[in-house]
Design a protein around this motif. Structure first.
Motif, PDB file in Angstrom:
ATOM      1  N   ARG A   1       1.006  -1.177  -0.032  1.00 51.34           N
ATOM      2  CA  ARG A   1      -0.032  -0.057  -0.077  1.00 51.34           C
ATOM      3  C   ARG A   1       0.942   1.293   0.056  1.00 51.34           C
ATOM      4  NH1 ARG A   1      -3.442  -2.382   4.600  1.00 51.34           N
ATOM      5  NH2 ARG A   1      -4.529  -4.051   3.749  1.00 51.34           N
ATOM      6  N   SER A   2       1.858   1.366   0.872  1.00 43.91           N
ATOM      7  CA  SER A   2       2.865   2.303   0.841  1.00 43.91           C
ATOM      8  C   SER A   2       4.254   2.167   0.474  1.00 43.91           C
ATOM      9  CB  SER A   2       2.541   2.973   2.447  1.00 43.91           C
ATOM     10  OG  SER A   2       3.277   2.243   3.352  1.00 43.91           O
ATOM     11  N   TYR A   3       4.632   0.878   0.710  1.00 41.81           N
ATOM     12  CA  TYR A   3       6.020   0.787   0.531  1.00 41.81           C
ATOM     13  C   TYR A   3       6.786   1.376   1.627  1.00 41.81           C
ATOM     14  CZ  TYR A   3       5.082  -1.781  -3.889  1.00 41.81           C
ATOM     15  OH  TYR A   3       4.598  -2.531  -4.544  1.00 41.81           O
ATOM     16  N   HIS A   4       6.409   1.408   2.611  1.00 40.69           N
ATOM     17  CA  HIS A   4       7.022   2.049   3.857  1.00 40.69           C
ATOM     18  C   HIS A   4       8.251   1.443   4.251  1.00 40.69           C
ATOM     19  CE1 HIS A   4       7.885   4.016   7.726  1.00 40.69           C
ATOM     20  NE2 HIS A   4       7.188   4.984   7.476  1.00 40.69           N
TER      21      HIS A   4
ATOM     22  N   SER B   1       8.120  -7.351   6.679  1.00 40.99           N
ATOM     23  CA  SER B   1       7.558  -8.243   5.627  1.00 40.99           C
ATOM     24  C   SER B   1       8.865  -8.881   5.184  1.00 40.99           C
ATOM     25  CB  SER B   1       6.645  -7.550   4.546  1.00 40.99           C
ATOM     26  OG  SER B   1       7.892  -7.037   3.760  1.00 40.99           O
ATOM     27  N   GLU B   2       9.958  -8.483   4.913  1.00 42.77           N
ATOM     28  CA  GLU B   2      11.232  -9.271   4.386  1.00 42.77           C
ATOM     29  C   GLU B   2      11.646 -10.293   5.234  1.00 42.77           C
ATOM     30  OE1 GLU B   2      12.442  -9.979   1.556  1.00 42.77           O
ATOM     31  OE2 GLU B   2      10.960  -8.402   0.598  1.00 42.77           O
ATOM     32  N   ILE B   3      11.735  -9.786   6.756  1.00 44.83           N
ATOM     33  CA  ILE B   3      12.107 -10.761   7.678  1.00 44.83           C
ATOM     34  C   ILE B   3      11.107 -11.837   7.739  1.00 44.83           C
ATOM     35  CG2 ILE B   3      12.851 -10.836  10.060  1.00 44.83           C
ATOM     36  CD1 ILE B   3      14.662  -9.270   8.554  1.00 44.83           C
ATOM     37  N   MET B   4       9.869 -11.449   8.123  1.00 50.65           N
ATOM     38  CA  MET B   4       8.739 -12.588   8.175  1.00 50.65           C
ATOM     39  C   MET B   4       9.051 -13.482   7.010  1.00 50.65           C
ATOM     40  SD  MET B   4       5.457 -10.738   9.807  1.00 50.65           S
ATOM     41  CE  MET B   4       5.684 -10.316  11.568  1.00 50.65           C
ATOM     42  N   GLY B   5       9.022 -13.109   5.793  1.00 51.63           N
ATOM     43  CA  GLY B   5       9.136 -13.807   4.431  1.00 51.63           C
ATOM     44  C   GLY B   5      10.344 -14.714   4.423  1.00 51.63           C
ATOM     45  N   GLN B   6      11.293 -14.547   5.142  1.00 51.85           N
ATOM     46  CA  GLN B   6      12.268 -15.605   5.012  1.00 51.85           C
ATOM     47  C   GLN B   6      11.704 -16.956   5.883  1.00 51.85           C
ATOM     48  OE1 GLN B   6      15.382 -13.824   7.774  1.00 51.85           O
ATOM     49  NE2 GLN B   6      15.597 -12.244   6.119  1.00 51.85           N
TER      50      GLN B   6
ATOM     51  N   MET C   1      16.367  -2.007   0.040  1.00 51.43           N
ATOM     52  CA  MET C   1      16.903  -0.930  -1.033  1.00 51.43           C
ATOM     53  C   MET C   1      15.973  -0.685  -1.972  1.00 51.43           C
ATOM     54  SD  MET C   1      19.493   0.845   0.367  1.00 51.43           S
ATOM     55  CE  MET C   1      19.980   1.643  -0.790  1.00 51.43           C
ATOM     56  N   SER C   2      15.588  -1.934  -2.857  1.00 53.49           N
ATOM     57  CA  SER C   2      15.029  -1.612  -3.928  1.00 53.49           C
ATOM     58  C   SER C   2      13.152  -1.488  -3.792  1.00 53.49           C
ATOM     59  CB  SER C   2      15.022  -2.843  -4.962  1.00 53.49           C
ATOM     60  OG  SER C   2      14.579  -3.853  -4.501  1.00 53.49           O
ATOM     61  N   LEU C   3      12.677  -2.296  -2.945  1.00 53.46           N
ATOM     62  CA  LEU C   3      11.302  -2.174  -2.641  1.00 53.46           C
ATOM     63  C   LEU C   3      11.120  -0.981  -1.791  1.00 53.46           C
ATOM     64  CD1 LEU C   3      11.542  -5.202  -3.484  1.00 53.46           C
ATOM     65  CD2 LEU C   3       9.879  -5.695  -1.957  1.00 53.46           C
ATOM     66  N   ALA C   4      11.663  -0.547  -0.887  1.00 50.79           N
ATOM     67  CA  ALA C   4      11.270   0.650  -0.008  1.00 50.79           C
ATOM     68  C   ALA C   4      11.908   1.857  -0.691  1.00 50.79           C
ATOM     69  CB  ALA C   4      11.943   0.417   1.239  1.00 50.79           C
ATOM     70  N   PHE C   5      13.205   1.715  -1.084  1.00 48.55           N
ATOM     71  CA  PHE C   5      13.780   3.140  -1.646  1.00 48.55           C
ATOM     72  C   PHE C   5      13.740   3.362  -3.263  1.00 48.55           C
ATOM     73  CE2 PHE C   5      15.356   2.324   2.505  1.00 48.55           C
ATOM     74  CZ  PHE C   5      14.751   3.279   3.347  1.00 48.55           C
TER      75      PHE C   5
END
Ligand code: SF4
Length: 370
Positions: free
Chosen positions: A26-29, A36-41, A126-130
């Motif tokens: 929704r916001s890529y905050h 989400s990345e840590i949970m997705g591991q 770096m890519s998804l958030a920024f």
């Protein structure tokens, strides 16, 4: 326009039309992307979504994590497994609040210096958030590339990893990393599936070498899976004066700081009941009697397939204070209070499985209401 540009254009267009409405999109905050990345591991995306929403409702920012106790953090994390991830999130939140004004930094090197953030996660943030030009290569992307370029040898081999990395870098359209990386991952998750890829729905099928060669179902070539190890364990629901004994594992142990019923592996020639009596004696100094077989649960972690056999036990020792050798703390609690403690996945599964037994034991007056 060359094939590389056409692949990018096809992927980006497809992603715009087909992406799943994941909450962090929704916001890529940066905070949401990090969590989400840590949970997705090591965890399926479907499960991550529920945990992510619960987590953000309880911990809306790094400051709220830094203020929380480990017990609170474990409780929200419970069931996701690999608790070192939760510990690293807490340590990272403390660093963010100390050194980065409670925000997620936007420098790759800074991200890499944080606990639990390796090259993959740093590139993803770096890519998804920024939206910076970093390629992100997860198992989905690996599979897509192994098929797009028909890689005939194990995809994890160093030369193949290097090849994929180079390809990902050369395809990455500058300034569009956020959507390009996600498009590749989403394609792997929704269309280029491990078994039976849906090539008829694939936006890049005309460029896919494996499809042309008829080898799509043989790609990626994988290393042989590690052999699984079967383990038999026993544990005891020790009841005394209507309450149940639990102990908190040591801080430097596997499943550190989680709660459990004492128990352990069966030794050679030992029955489950004998193992429970021995484990209680070794871990708590208690002499216990086994009253009833409460059944078994099976669960898996990494390569281990565990059968956990549980027994209802009563205390024979006069003193209800243990001498702990494998735990840092203990409690005598009512059955309903167990929900307030974080347990490893196997014991949580056991508690759920024992709900009907607990109702019976309550009706027989063996365990008490809180
Ligand atoms: Fe995967 Fe099929 Fe698309 Fe090739 S054509 S990338 S195998 S889904």
């Amino acid at each position: 326009m060359d094939d590389g540009n056409r692949i990018c254009e096809a992927l980006l267009g497809w992603f715009t039309r087909n992406q799943r409405p994941l909450p962090w999109r929704r916001s890529y905050h940066p905070y949401h992307i990090w969590i989400s990345e840590i949970m997705g591991q090591q965890t399926q995306m479907d499960r991550v979504v529920d945990y992510f929403l619960q987590w953000c409702a309880r911990f809306p920012d790094p400051a709220s994590i830094a203020r929380a106790s480990q017990e609170e953090i474990y409780k929200v994390w419970e069931g996701l497994g690999y608790y070192s991830r939760a510990r690293n999130i807490q340590r990272t939140a403390e660093i963010l609040c100390r050194s980065y004004n409670c925000t997620v930094p936007d420098r790759y090197e800074d991200l890499l210096s944080l606990p639990g953030i390796g090259p993959y996660t740093a590139a993803a943030i770096m890519s998804l958030a920024f939206n910076r030009d970093f390629p992100v290569i997860d198992a989905n992307v690996e599979r897509v590339f192994a098929r797009l370029f028909d890689i005939p040898t194990p995809v994890k081999e160093a030369p193949n990893r290097l090849f994929i990395e180079k390809k990902a870098c050369s395809l990455l359209p500058s300034g569009q990393a956020r959507f390009f990386n996600q498009a590749l991952m989403e394609l792997g998750a929704l269309v280029c599936l491990p078994k039976k890829p849906r090539c008829g729905q694939c936006p890049v099928s005309r460029y896919c070498e494996a499809l042309q060669q008829g080898t799509a179902d043989q790609r990626p070539v994988l290393n042989k899976p590690a052999k699984s190890v079967t383990i038999f364990m026993a544990t005891g629901l020790l009841v005394h004066s209507g309450k149940i004994f639990i102990q908190k594992r040591l801080a430097d142990d596997v499943w550190a700081n989680l709660w459990e019923f004492p128990g352990g592996r069966l030794q050679k020639g030992e029955s489950g009941a004998e193992a429970v009596r021995r484990e209680y004696r070794e871990e708590t100094g208690f002499k216990i009697g086994v009253v009833e077989d409460l059944g078994m649960v099976r669960h898996s972690y990494t390569i281990y397939r565990v059968t956990l056999h549980c027994f209802l036990c009563r205390l024979l020792s006069k003193d209800s204070s243990p001498t702990l050798t494998a735990a840092q703390e203990y409690r005598w609690v009512a059955w309903q209070e167990l929900a307030g403690f974080a347990f490893p996945a196997g014991h949580r599964k056991l508690i759920e499985r024992l709900q009907p037994e607990a109702a019976r034991l309550r009706s027989e007056g063996i365990i008490l209401e809180p």
